[in-house]
Design a protein around this motif. Sequence first.
Motif, PDB file in Angstrom:
ATOM      1  N   ASP A 139      -6.972   1.238  -1.299  1.00 35.26           N
ATOM      2  CA  ASP A 139      -6.678   2.422  -0.999  1.00 35.26           C
ATOM      3  C   ASP A 139      -5.163   2.863  -1.513  1.00 35.26           C
ATOM      4  O   ASP A 139      -4.885   4.058  -1.627  1.00 35.26           O
ATOM      5  CB  ASP A 139      -6.339   2.819   0.511  1.00 35.26           C
ATOM      6  CG  ASP A 139      -7.866   2.645   1.281  1.00 35.26           C
ATOM      7  OD1 ASP A 139      -8.849   3.050   0.679  1.00 35.26           O
ATOM      8  OD2 ASP A 139      -7.775   2.006   2.438  1.00 35.26           O
ATOM      9  N   SER A 140      -4.506   1.938  -2.037  1.00 37.24           N
ATOM     10  CA  SER A 140      -3.289   2.443  -2.528  1.00 37.24           C
ATOM     11  C   SER A 140      -3.272   3.241  -3.749  1.00 37.24           C
ATOM     12  O   SER A 140      -4.229   3.289  -4.451  1.00 37.24           O
ATOM     13  CB  SER A 140      -2.455   1.071  -2.712  1.00 37.24           C
ATOM     14  OG  SER A 140      -0.837   1.164  -3.200  1.00 37.24           O
ATOM     15  N   GLY A 141      -2.513   4.273  -3.696  1.00 35.83           N
ATOM     16  CA  GLY A 141      -2.300   5.474  -4.572  1.00 35.83           C
ATOM     17  C   GLY A 141      -3.223   6.575  -4.507  1.00 35.83           C
ATOM     18  O   GLY A 141      -3.191   7.447  -5.101  1.00 35.83           O
ATOM     19  N   LYS A 142      -4.027   6.545  -3.300  1.00 30.29           N
ATOM     20  CA  LYS A 142      -4.815   7.674  -3.002  1.00 30.29           C
ATOM     21  C   LYS A 142      -4.261   8.687  -1.896  1.00 30.29           C
ATOM     22  O   LYS A 142      -3.227   8.387  -1.350  1.00 30.29           O
ATOM     23  CB  LYS A 142      -5.977   7.133  -2.311  1.00 30.29           C
ATOM     24  CG  LYS A 142      -6.960   6.256  -3.180  1.00 30.29           C
ATOM     25  CD  LYS A 142      -8.239   5.590  -2.652  1.00 30.29           C
ATOM     26  CE  LYS A 142      -8.990   4.661  -3.399  1.00 30.29           C
ATOM     27  NZ  LYS A 142     -10.221   4.110  -2.688  1.00 30.29           N
ATOM     28  N   LEU A 143      -4.924   9.990  -1.960  1.00 29.89           N
ATOM     29  CA  LEU A 143      -4.550  10.838  -0.983  1.00 29.89           C
ATOM     30  C   LEU A 143      -5.917  10.843   0.105  1.00 29.89           C
ATOM     31  O   LEU A 143      -6.876  11.048  -0.232  1.00 29.89           O
ATOM     32  CB  LEU A 143      -4.624  12.397  -1.728  1.00 29.89           C
ATOM     33  CG  LEU A 143      -4.724  13.397  -0.619  1.00 29.89           C
ATOM     34  CD1 LEU A 143      -3.643  13.446   0.337  1.00 29.89           C
ATOM     35  CD2 LEU A 143      -4.663  14.884  -1.684  1.00 29.89           C
ATOM     36  N   ILE A 191       0.796  -1.277  -0.147  1.00 34.43           N
ATOM     37  CA  ILE A 191       0.038   0.051   0.105  1.00 34.43           C
ATOM     38  C   ILE A 191       0.726   1.277  -0.092  1.00 34.43           C
ATOM     39  O   ILE A 191       1.895   1.396   0.966  1.00 34.43           O
ATOM     40  CB  ILE A 191      -0.953  -0.001   1.184  1.00 34.43           C
ATOM     41  CG1 ILE A 191      -1.761  -1.271   1.349  1.00 34.43           C
ATOM     42  CG2 ILE A 191      -1.709   1.343   1.360  1.00 34.43           C
ATOM     43  CD1 ILE A 191      -2.476  -1.546   2.620  1.00 34.43           C
ATOM     44  N   VAL A 192       0.693   2.233  -1.046  1.00 30.76           N
ATOM     45  CA  VAL A 192       1.319   3.324  -1.031  1.00 30.76           C
ATOM     46  C   VAL A 192       0.461   4.374  -0.971  1.00 30.76           C
ATOM     47  O   VAL A 192      -0.631   4.610  -2.018  1.00 30.76           O
ATOM     48  CB  VAL A 192       2.107   3.515  -2.285  1.00 30.76           C
ATOM     49  CG1 VAL A 192       2.868   4.999  -2.394  1.00 30.76           C
ATOM     50  CG2 VAL A 192       3.050   2.414  -2.259  1.00 30.76           C
ATOM     51  N   VAL A 214      -5.366   5.547  10.505  1.00 28.51           N
ATOM     52  CA  VAL A 214      -5.682   5.404   9.356  1.00 28.51           C
ATOM     53  C   VAL A 214      -4.758   4.510   8.797  1.00 28.51           C
ATOM     54  O   VAL A 214      -5.282   3.639   7.938  1.00 28.51           O
ATOM     55  CB  VAL A 214      -5.489   6.942   8.544  1.00 28.51           C
ATOM     56  CG1 VAL A 214      -5.564   6.835   7.326  1.00 28.51           C
ATOM     57  CG2 VAL A 214      -6.344   8.001   9.115  1.00 28.51           C
ATOM     58  N   ILE A 215      -3.508   4.676   8.994  1.00 25.15           N
ATOM     59  CA  ILE A 215      -2.508   3.539   8.221  1.00 25.15           C
ATOM     60  C   ILE A 215      -3.082   2.306   8.786  1.00 25.15           C
ATOM     61  O   ILE A 215      -2.988   1.212   7.964  1.00 25.15           O
ATOM     62  CB  ILE A 215      -0.943   3.837   9.010  1.00 25.15           C
ATOM     63  CG1 ILE A 215      -0.695   5.036   8.081  1.00 25.15           C
ATOM     64  CG2 ILE A 215      -0.001   2.696   8.663  1.00 25.15           C
ATOM     65  CD1 ILE A 215       0.757   5.464   8.538  1.00 25.15           C
ATOM     66  N   ASP A 216      -3.377   1.866  10.127  1.00 25.00           N
ATOM     67  CA  ASP A 216      -3.689   0.627  10.455  1.00 25.00           C
ATOM     68  C   ASP A 216      -5.037  -0.059   9.682  1.00 25.00           C
ATOM     69  O   ASP A 216      -5.110  -1.119   9.596  1.00 25.00           O
ATOM     70  CB  ASP A 216      -4.262   0.546  11.962  1.00 25.00           C
ATOM     71  CG  ASP A 216      -2.924   0.265  13.070  1.00 25.00           C
ATOM     72  OD1 ASP A 216      -1.937   0.053  12.348  1.00 25.00           O
ATOM     73  OD2 ASP A 216      -3.127   0.645  14.115  1.00 25.00           O
ATOM     74  N   LYS A 250     -10.822   9.599   4.887  1.00 25.24           N
ATOM     75  CA  LYS A 250     -11.541  10.013   3.673  1.00 25.24           C
ATOM     76  C   LYS A 250     -10.661  10.297   2.550  1.00 25.24           C
ATOM     77  O   LYS A 250      -9.671  11.125   2.683  1.00 25.24           O
ATOM     78  CB  LYS A 250     -12.410  11.054   4.193  1.00 25.24           C
ATOM     79  CG  LYS A 250     -13.376  10.843   5.440  1.00 25.24           C
ATOM     80  CD  LYS A 250     -14.208  11.956   5.871  1.00 25.24           C
ATOM     81  CE  LYS A 250     -15.083  11.488   7.002  1.00 25.24           C
ATOM     82  NZ  LYS A 250     -16.099  12.752   7.248  1.00 25.24           N
ATOM     83  N   GLU A 251     -11.088   9.963   1.537  1.00 21.66           N
ATOM     84  CA  GLU A 251     -10.317  10.129   0.207  1.00 21.66           C
ATOM     85  C   GLU A 251     -10.462  11.744  -0.173  1.00 21.66           C
ATOM     86  O   GLU A 251     -11.588  12.153   0.015  1.00 21.66           O
ATOM     87  CB  GLU A 251     -10.764   9.318  -0.929  1.00 21.66           C
ATOM     88  CG  GLU A 251      -9.915   9.653  -2.220  1.00 21.66           C
ATOM     89  CD  GLU A 251     -10.229   8.572  -3.273  1.00 21.66           C
ATOM     90  OE1 GLU A 251      -9.705   8.722  -4.537  1.00 21.66           O
ATOM     91  OE2 GLU A 251     -11.195   7.769  -3.115  1.00 21.66           O
ATOM     92  N   ILE A 252      -9.481  12.439  -0.586  1.00 18.68           N
ATOM     93  CA  ILE A 252      -9.423  13.435  -1.203  1.00 18.68           C
ATOM     94  C   ILE A 252      -9.015  13.333  -2.585  1.00 18.68           C
ATOM     95  O   ILE A 252      -7.974  12.876  -2.901  1.00 18.68           O
ATOM     96  CB  ILE A 252      -8.507  14.573  -0.311  1.00 18.68           C
ATOM     97  CG1 ILE A 252      -8.656  14.613   1.030  1.00 18.68           C
ATOM     98  CG2 ILE A 252      -8.529  15.748  -1.260  1.00 18.68           C
ATOM     99  CD1 ILE A 252      -7.392  15.294   1.816  1.00 18.68           C
ATOM    100  N   GLN A 253      -9.843  13.819  -3.432  1.00 21.94           N
ATOM    101  CA  GLN A 253      -9.709  13.674  -4.788  1.00 21.94           C
ATOM    102  C   GLN A 253      -8.395  14.417  -5.202  1.00 21.94           C
ATOM    103  O   GLN A 253      -8.243  15.558  -4.869  1.00 21.94           O
ATOM    104  CB  GLN A 253     -11.014  14.095  -5.678  1.00 21.94           C
ATOM    105  CG  GLN A 253     -12.226  13.341  -5.418  1.00 21.94           C
ATOM    106  CD  GLN A 253     -11.837  11.762  -5.980  1.00 21.94           C
ATOM    107  OE1 GLN A 253     -11.184  11.476  -6.915  1.00 21.94           O
ATOM    108  NE2 GLN A 253     -12.390  10.822  -5.033  1.00 21.94           N
TER     109      GLN A 253
END
Length: 235
Positions: free
Chosen positions: A221-225, A174-175, A213-215, A231-234
């Motif tokens: 979720d990988s590749g997201k901000l 996961i990144v 959040v990391i846990d 919560k994802e930020i676009q």
Amino acid sequence: MSRKNQAAVIVGASGGIGAALETALIEEGAFDVVHGFARSRRGAQHLDLLQEDSIAAAAAHVAQGPPVTMVMVATGLLHLSPRGPEKALRELDRDWMAECYAVNGIGPALVAKHFLPIMPQSQRTVFAALSARVGSISDNSLGGWHAYRASKAALNMLMRNVAIEVRRRNDRAIVVTLHPGTVDTALSKPFQGNVPAGRLLDRERAALQLLDVIDELKVSDSGKLLDYEGKEIQF
């Protein structure tokens, strides 16, 4: 979450959030080893984002111990006297922009270059870098802060690229980039007067929220901000 016989890495461990992350991980005791690196530290704990040799040396040092399953790059550059975030195009400065890109974008990418190869290829791993909501292009309605916004947007794109590449050799990797909120640190100090009441986070709380959040991160979720609530930020 227990991570015995594993190690964690904090890059930027002398900063407000980085120091709090290092302390929290040590106090939790979930990792056998917590490596804290910073430009201001000496010896094996020295890592300067502007010096790739020091990044490579830090990775080589870490590789001698338990496998690293979490790397957190907790660094960022917003202002450095007499420079600060630009309010207008006339304030743009080539050298300042280059320094922001070097610290906020290129540095974390070089950490990924040297640390991801020493992370396990067959189990869950997390590589996270601190970004900022203002690095979202779609969320930008105010403008300004050109170098900081653009360099954090570059970081988001670089980490998306890294996420795609690392998935090819470890489908459990996961990144992500993480927005910690506005935290009471030296980075935010000049701008805290504009923060609504109750929205300024102390660094210890911010660190714990980021670790939560990391846990809870999933491979999807990988590749997201993501923000400090997961919560994802676009982009």
